[in-house]
Design a protein around this motif. Structure first.
Motif, PDB file in Angstrom:
ATOM      1  N   GLY A 169       2.567   6.174  -0.257  1.00  0.00           N
ATOM      2  CA  GLY A 169       3.470   7.111   0.402  1.00  0.00           C
ATOM      3  C   GLY A 169       3.369   7.184   1.908  1.00  0.00           C
ATOM      4  N   VAL A 170       2.381   6.524   2.508  1.00  0.00           N
ATOM      5  CA  VAL A 170       2.180   6.604   3.957  1.00  0.00           C
ATOM      6  C   VAL A 170       1.860   5.218   4.500  1.00  0.00           C
ATOM      7  CG1 VAL A 170       0.832   7.621   5.832  1.00  0.00           C
ATOM      8  CG2 VAL A 170       1.290   8.957   3.762  1.00  0.00           C
TER       9      VAL A 170
ATOM     10  N   ILE B  87       0.826  -1.203   0.000  1.00  0.00           N
ATOM     11  CA  ILE B  87       0.000   0.000   0.000  1.00  0.00           C
ATOM     12  C   ILE B  87       0.863   1.256   0.000  1.00  0.00           C
ATOM     13  CG2 ILE B  87      -1.610   1.349   1.420  1.00  0.00           C
ATOM     14  CD1 ILE B  87      -3.108  -1.171   2.014  1.00  0.00           C
ATOM     15  N   ILE B  88       2.009   1.214   0.660  1.00  0.00           N
ATOM     16  CA  ILE B  88       2.899   2.384   0.634  1.00  0.00           C
ATOM     17  C   ILE B  88       3.333   2.702  -0.788  1.00  0.00           C
ATOM     18  CG2 ILE B  88       5.172   3.260   1.329  1.00  0.00           C
ATOM     19  CD1 ILE B  88       4.819   1.806   3.968  1.00  0.00           C
TER      20      ILE B  88
ATOM     21  N   GLU C 138       6.095   8.090  -8.133  1.00  0.00           N
ATOM     22  CA  GLU C 138       6.800   7.013  -8.836  1.00  0.00           C
ATOM     23  C   GLU C 138       7.673   7.547  -9.969  1.00  0.00           C
ATOM     24  OE1 GLU C 138       5.726   3.039 -11.481  1.00  0.00           O
ATOM     25  OE2 GLU C 138       4.410   3.608  -9.811  1.00  0.00           O
ATOM     26  N   HIS C 139       7.160   8.531 -10.689  1.00  0.00           N
ATOM     27  CA  HIS C 139       7.922   9.086 -11.813  1.00  0.00           C
ATOM     28  C   HIS C 139       9.204   9.747 -11.313  1.00  0.00           C
ATOM     29  CE1 HIS C 139       8.757  10.798 -15.720  1.00  0.00           C
ATOM     30  NE2 HIS C 139       8.785  12.029 -15.208  1.00  0.00           N
ATOM     31  N   ALA C 140       9.097  10.517 -10.234  1.00  0.00           N
ATOM     32  CA  ALA C 140      10.282  11.164  -9.671  1.00  0.00           C
ATOM     33  C   ALA C 140      11.265  10.133  -9.139  1.00  0.00           C
ATOM     34  CB  ALA C 140       9.870  12.126  -8.555  1.00  0.00           C
TER      35      ALA C 140
ATOM     36  N   PHE D 141       8.877   4.278   0.063  1.00  0.00           N
ATOM     37  CA  PHE D 141       8.148   5.526   0.288  1.00  0.00           C
ATOM     38  C   PHE D 141       8.289   6.469  -0.906  1.00  0.00           C
ATOM     39  CE2 PHE D 141       8.414   4.251   4.784  1.00  0.00           C
ATOM     40  CZ  PHE D 141       7.115   4.506   5.178  1.00  0.00           C
ATOM     41  N   ALA D 142       9.466   6.454  -1.535  1.00  0.00           N
ATOM     42  CA  ALA D 142       9.681   7.318  -2.699  1.00  0.00           C
ATOM     43  C   ALA D 142       8.757   6.920  -3.850  1.00  0.00           C
ATOM     44  CB  ALA D 142      11.142   7.240  -3.145  1.00  0.00           C
TER      45      ALA D 142
END
Length: 332
Positions: free
Chosen positions: A277-278, A73-74, A212-214, A206-207
């Motif tokens: 992300g969380v 999920i993160i 995802e693109h970054a 987390f990144a």
């Protein structure tokens, strides 16, 4: 203007309290504590040692799978197959041991099965671009079907020469009378927390969930990590299946049916964001605890068990609402 030491300390304390009060996990912990206090006064059966023992043990199976789901999920993914994977891994263990092999061989076969399924999910999602919902929904059906094939859709309750070892593994209490599944859950939660907080792999997860693109542009091996997190999710389901087999002393093809909904609910209630992300290991444990307390309380209070889905669904909606309000305030 110069800032005094007292002002710096006050600012840090204020910042800590702000983060604490804005944490969804914190409020879920408060909810669990208040529910336990209320139930202790509302019913004589809740605070008994036997009931608390059962609650802590029942939390573990959802919590262990939720720890693996947290990784997924993160990254912004979802794994709907965990309940069926748990069933298949349990059945592989049971059938292997029933055939006369040792518990070590049975556990190895179960773990390998989980990792293969996780790799399958991850490759289809990361390399072939399939939506996680579609891939894992398909695996939900495939794994359940394979469990039926492996056992010929029968109950397996004889585990060969190492039968007693398996029952002790899942149903024993080797340390201070604490149920073994609880000890496994604590160990796995510590490992999960360490990976997410202190390792490069955790930072990459987390990144990917954040952007995802970054993450791709900065050199994060996005595809490999996505495969890894789905393998971890399946592995957690396999471990939970092994433990639950030892606890139940039998395996049926209905084992883990609908469990994926409870696992996702525990993860989201505990503070994970379905957008990615969380998420935290502690949040997954706390979310599983709230679900089990709700389930346990319905019976003790004489409420129809059919209301369980309503209460859990309401908790999910409140968790998502809390997250939306928090994000709205941050954007302001």
């Amino acid at each position: 203007m110069a800032v005094t030491l007292d002002q710096t300390i006050a600012q840090k304390q204020h910042s800590f309290l702000s983060r604490l009060f804005s944490s969804q996990t914190f409020w879920v912990v408060i909810a669990v504590i208040l529910a336990c206090i209320f139930l202790s006064f509302a019913t004589d059966a809740f605070a008994t040692s036997k009931n608390l023992y059962n609650i802590t043990r029942n939390i573990t199976f959802v919590a262990i799978v939720a720890l693996g789901m947290t990784f997924v999920i993160i990254t912004g993914g979802i794994d709907l197959s965990v309940g069926s994977v748990l069933c298949l891994c349990s059945m592989v263990l049971a059938v292997t041991m029933h055939a006369g092999y040792s518990i070590e061989i049975g556990i190895l076969a179960s773990i390998v099965t989980a990792l293969v399924i996780g790799a399958f999910n991850g490759i289809f999602i990361a390399y072939l671009g399939f939506p996680p919902f579609v891939v894992t929904l398909g695996m939900l059906s495939i794994a359940r079907s394979l469990a039926m094939v492996a056992s010929n859709n029968t109950v397996v309750f004889q585990f060969g020469p190492d039968h007693d070892k398996l029952l002790a593994l899942g149903g024993g209490a080797w340390v201070f009378g604490i149920a073994n599944p609880v000890l496994y859950m604590i160990l796995l939660a510590l490992i999960t927390g360490f990976i997410l907080r202190w390792t490069k792999f955790g930072r990459h997860i987390f990144a990917i969930g954040g952007n995802e693109h970054a993450a791709t542009l900065t050199g994060v091996p996005v595809r490999q990590i996505k495969v890894a997190v789905y393998m971890i999710s399946a592995l957690s389901a396999g471990i939970a299946g092994i433990i639950e087999t030892g606890w139940l002393g039998a395996v049926t093809t209905n084992l883990g049916n609908g469990m994926e909904l409870q696992v996702i609910a525990a993860t989201v209630i505990g503070g994970a964001n379905l957008a990615g992300g969380v998420g935290t290991a502690f949040g997954a444990i706390v979310g599983a605890a709230l679900i089990e307390v709700i389930r346990n309380s319905l019976g003790l209070l004489g409420i129809n068990a059919f209301w369980q889905g309503t209460f859990i669904g309401g908790a999910i909606l409140l968790a998502v609402l809390f997250d939306r309000i928090r994000n709205f305030r941050r954007s302001d």
